[in-house]
Write an enzyme that holds these catalytic residues in place. Structure first.
Site, mmCIF file in Angstrom:
data_model
loop_
_atom_site.group_PDB
_atom_site.id
_atom_site.type_symbol
_atom_site.label_atom_id
_atom_site.label_comp_id
_atom_site.label_asym_id
_atom_site.label_seq_id
_atom_site.Cartn_x
_atom_site.Cartn_y
_atom_site.Cartn_z
ATOM 1 N N HIS A 142 2.701 -11.474 14.355
ATOM 2 C CA HIS A 142 3.802 -12.011 14.858
ATOM 3 C C HIS A 142 3.564 -13.594 15.215
ATOM 4 O O HIS A 142 4.398 -14.376 15.791
ATOM 5 C CB HIS A 142 4.003 -11.438 16.436
ATOM 6 C CG HIS A 142 5.289 -11.327 16.835
ATOM 7 N ND1 HIS A 142 6.370 -12.009 16.443
ATOM 8 C CD2 HIS A 142 5.900 -10.309 17.773
ATOM 9 C CE1 HIS A 142 7.365 -11.851 17.270
ATOM 10 N NE2 HIS A 142 7.229 -10.753 17.989
ATOM 11 N N THR A 201 0.913 -1.234 -0.045
ATOM 12 C CA THR A 201 0.033 -0.046 0.020
ATOM 13 C C THR A 201 0.859 1.212 0.068
ATOM 14 O O THR A 201 1.847 1.217 0.858
ATOM 15 C CB THR A 201 -1.151 0.195 1.232
ATOM 16 O OG1 THR A 201 -1.791 1.167 1.103
ATOM 17 C CG2 THR A 201 -0.254 -0.059 2.319
#
Length: 502
Positions: free
Chosen positions: A473, A421
């Site tokens: 994560h 993006t």
């Protein structure tokens, strides 16, 4: 009897449309409400359905033709087609029956149905009714807008007549083929007779002769009488436009007095509120973003990159590149190629979680965030490892044009292992992009801005850009995320590495 197949009423501000796809050929038998042809505008794709059972007689406007509202694009032979062509008397009788019904005011009741929805779309929302129950409508007039997660569909009147009933109000959730209204064909006289009688009993001054039922309803809403408004229609009839003009004129005249009386207090108009329902696309975006925040262990790491080497390379070769490949040399080609190379080196970033499994993808499909009039979407560039920088630039340009024109398909949107993006095009200096599930990472690019930097013990002004990598994560550790981002930084600061694969 031949029935015209016409282009429906186009959305406001849309001057013309394009015939996209004919789903039938001349000679094909069709059933009522069957989708015959898709018409593309700058905003939506409209479906034109068969008004009756019959046979396609002629296609006048071929695929790719530019057409306007109410333009005839084909012909439908009512019935089995053969009888309509060989029996002229039958045609004459068939023509007489609708005329008789219209004259008697007791027309056939036709159902207004939700059209077939795009694949994978389960339901839709009634966005806007453009007519009210009791109002006269003409064939192919847009009655209601129906909004899905992806497109806005227009439902048109199947025949001339009156909208007798609205079964589903604005905001209602509907499915394909649900009946949302009833149109009584040829019933304009019958539908208007009852309001006319009520109006005649209430008004002795002959209001019914100079204003139709819809106009009288509008007058009542604003507390006006027919005599209060100057009619500009045929024979001095009062039209809706006359009423609206009168109301606006009254509001302007009242404004100075209102300002004088409220001089000591804050103007009420300065503290107005406007409540607008969220579109289905906006609801879908909101739902997915909330899921990304709640269902992932999202973390963001940052770095910065010196863009001077790429800017120098673009300046040197942009004219030759554009002449050779018929596309401009932008930054996104370098970003995509750098990300693809980094994904090869860090397969965890190119993976996703499916239940208790980690799915490693051995291909490179990259989603590119594109801003459209209806919201942010992420169409996919596929097999970027096999694409040149020119291929990437052409692919992104095509996706951006499709997004702007509302022509992105489900195939364009599905899949993707990683997202890029670029908030820099809007001036963003630094941000934390949010994941695009089920992907595990997203890269945010930002504004290129001159800043003083220390180079070999000296301060230089360099065009710098911040990079932001948000990642899940649960699957990507800090070592992999930082290594991935540093790889992209090194490739962008020394673009020759992309050519040498080092």
């Amino acid at each position: 009897m031949a029935i015209d197949i016409k282009v429906p009423q186009l959305p406001e501000s849309v001057a013309d449309a394009t015939v996209a796809t004919w789903h039938v050929k001349p000679g094909d038998k069709v059933s009522r409400d069957q989708n015959l042809v898709d018409i593309e505008t700058d905003k939506v794709v409209l479906e034109v359905v068969a008004p009756e059972d019959g046979v396609i007689g002629e296609i006048i406007a071929e695929e790719g033709t530019t057409v306007g509202a109410d333009e005839v694009i084909g012909k439908l032979e009512k019935g089995d087609g053969a009888a309509a062509k060989t029996d002229a008397k039958a045609d004459s009788k068939a023509d007489d029956k609708p005329a008789a019904k219209a004259a008697s005011g007791s027309g056939e009741k036709l159902q207004v149905k939700v059209p077939q929805l795009p694949e994978s779309v389960a339901d839709a929302t009634i966005a806007t009714w453009h007519v009210k129950a009791g109002e006269a409508v003409t064939r192919d007039q847009n009655l209601v807008d129906i909004e899905t997660d992806k497109v806005v569909l227009e439902v048109v009147a199947p025949a001339d007549g009156v909208l007798a009933e609205i079964k589903q109000d604005e905001g209602a959730t509907v499915a394909a083929d649900d009946v949302i209204g009833i149109v009584e064909a040829g019933a304009a006289a019958a539908a208007s007779s009852a309001p006319a009688q009520e109006s005649a009993a209430a008004d002795d001054d002959g209001d019914s002769e100079v204003a139709g039922p819809a106009v009288r309803r509008l007058l009542a809403e604003h507390g006006l009488k027919v005599a209060d408004v100057k009619g500009t229609g045929k024979g001095g009839r009062v039209t809706k436009e006359d009423v609206e003009k009168h109301v606006k004129g009254g509001a302007k005249a009242a404004a100075p007095a209102a300002q004088a009386t409220s001089a000591a207090a804050p103007a009420a108009g300065d503290r107005d509120q406007k409540r607008v329902p969220m579109t289905r696309l906006r609801k879908t975006i909101a739902k997915r973003l909330l899921e990304a925040k709640n269902a992932t262990a999202m973390l963001t790491t940052f770095n910065e990159v010196n863009m001077k080497p790429i800017m120098d390379l673009r300046k040197k070769y942009k004219d030759v590149f554009e002449e050779r490949h018929d596309t401009r040399l932008g930054f996104m080609g370098f970003y995509v190629k750098a990300v693809t190379e980094a994904l090869k080196r860090f397969p965890e970033v190119n993976a996703s979680i499916d239940g208790d499994d980690i799915v490693y993808h051995n291909y490179f499909d990259i989603s590119i965030a594109v801003s459209t009039p209806r919201g942010l979407v992420t169409p996919v560039l596929r097999d970027t490892d096999k694409m040149s920088i020119a291929d990437v630039e052409n692919g992104i340009r095509e996706l951006a044009l499709k997004g702007r024109d509302g022509k992105l398909t489900l195939d364009d949107m599905q899949g993707g292992n990683f997202t890029i993006t670029n908030g820099g095009v809007f001036g963003s200096l630094l941000s934390t992009p949010i994941l695009n599930p089920p992907q595990s990472a997203i890269l945010g690019m930002h504004k290129i801005q001159d800043r003083p930097m220390a180079v070999d013990g000296k301060v230089e002004i360099l065009p710098m850009m911040y990079l932001a990598l948000s990642y899940d994560h649960r699957i990507i550790d800090g070592k992999e995320s930082v290594g991935f981002l540093v790889t992209i930084k090194e490739l962008l600061e020394d673009p020759q590495r992309l050519l040498l694969d080092i």
